[in-house]
Each structure stands twice: as C-alpha cells, then as structure tokens.
Design an enzyme around this catalytic site. Sequence first.
Site, PDB file in Angstrom:
ATOM      1  N   ASP A  80       0.871  -1.176   0.000  1.00 25.00           N
ATOM      2  CA  ASP A  80       0.000   0.000   0.000  1.00 25.00           C
ATOM      3  C   ASP A  80       0.907   1.224   0.000  1.00 25.00           C
ATOM      4  O   ASP A  80       1.791   1.354   0.851  1.00 25.00           O
ATOM      5  CB  ASP A  80      -0.905   0.018   1.235  1.00 25.00           C
ATOM      6  CG  ASP A  80      -1.961  -1.078   1.201  1.00 25.00           C
ATOM      7  OD1 ASP A  80      -1.975  -1.885   0.255  1.00 25.00           O
ATOM      8  OD2 ASP A  80      -2.770  -1.125   2.140  1.00 25.00           O
ATOM      9  N   ASP A 109      -5.856  -7.112   7.503  1.00 20.87           N
ATOM     10  CA  ASP A 109      -4.522  -6.870   6.975  1.00 20.87           C
ATOM     11  C   ASP A 109      -3.496  -7.271   8.019  1.00 20.87           C
ATOM     12  O   ASP A 109      -3.633  -6.927   9.198  1.00 20.87           O
ATOM     13  CB  ASP A 109      -4.329  -5.394   6.606  1.00 20.87           C
ATOM     14  CG  ASP A 109      -4.955  -5.033   5.270  1.00 20.87           C
ATOM     15  OD1 ASP A 109      -5.225  -5.948   4.454  1.00 20.87           O
ATOM     16  OD2 ASP A 109      -5.163  -3.827   5.025  1.00 20.87           O
TER      17      ASP A 109
END
Length: 124
Positions: A80, A109
């Site tokens: 990310d 996550d």
Amino acid sequence: MTAEEIVNAFIGALERKDLDAATTYVADGLLYENIGMSKTETASAMREMLEPFVGNYDEVEWVIHHQLASDSVVMNERTDRFRTGETWIEIHLMGVFVVVDGKITEWRDFFDVPAAVAAMSGQG
C-alpha cells in the site's frame, strides 16, 4: 461479480480516493482489522478509519504482488503506497477478504506494525 472482482473494484475505489464507491462493496456489519493495531465492526467505522489515508495524501496506490481467490475468500500480498508531495510511504502487507452475498464482510490486513508505524511517521 466474483469475490475477486468485488475486492478489485473495492481496491480501485480506494486508489481513486472514492470512499463512497468503496463503501458500496462492503457489508454494513463489516469486520475490518489491522492485526495488532485496530479493529472496527461496521462499514461506517471502516470509512472513518480510512478517511485520513484517503484525504491526507495526494495519491493512493495498492500494488498487488500476488493474489489468490476462491468462491468467497480473496488473499493478496501487496504494497500500500501513499504519496504526499514527492514522498511515497510504503507498507508491505498481506490482506484477507471474505465476500458473502456480493459484499465484503471481513477484511484483515497483516503487517509488521513497528515498520508500518515508522513508515507513516517518516522514519521508515
């Protein structure tokens, strides 16, 4: 749409910084958890948690390195990325999504928490 298509559309909306669109892909009772850091249990709480990441950065990019999908589970290894000015912040992680009746019902996550905190504070 398949579970994988739903997750990809959700990620695409986040990359466009469109929380309204992203929220359409999640169930109202979404369980969203950053393992070791935070956990929310509604779509609106997820939105509140994501707003700073979407609003405070010039660009958002999720680079998918590997992705596997079954009927209802999508797992991806990704980076990310969040850009502010010329600086990119990168967080390497593993994401797990569960899709039921066309909506993401669970999103977890997994990442190195100290490394992510350091990256977000400009020390990584």
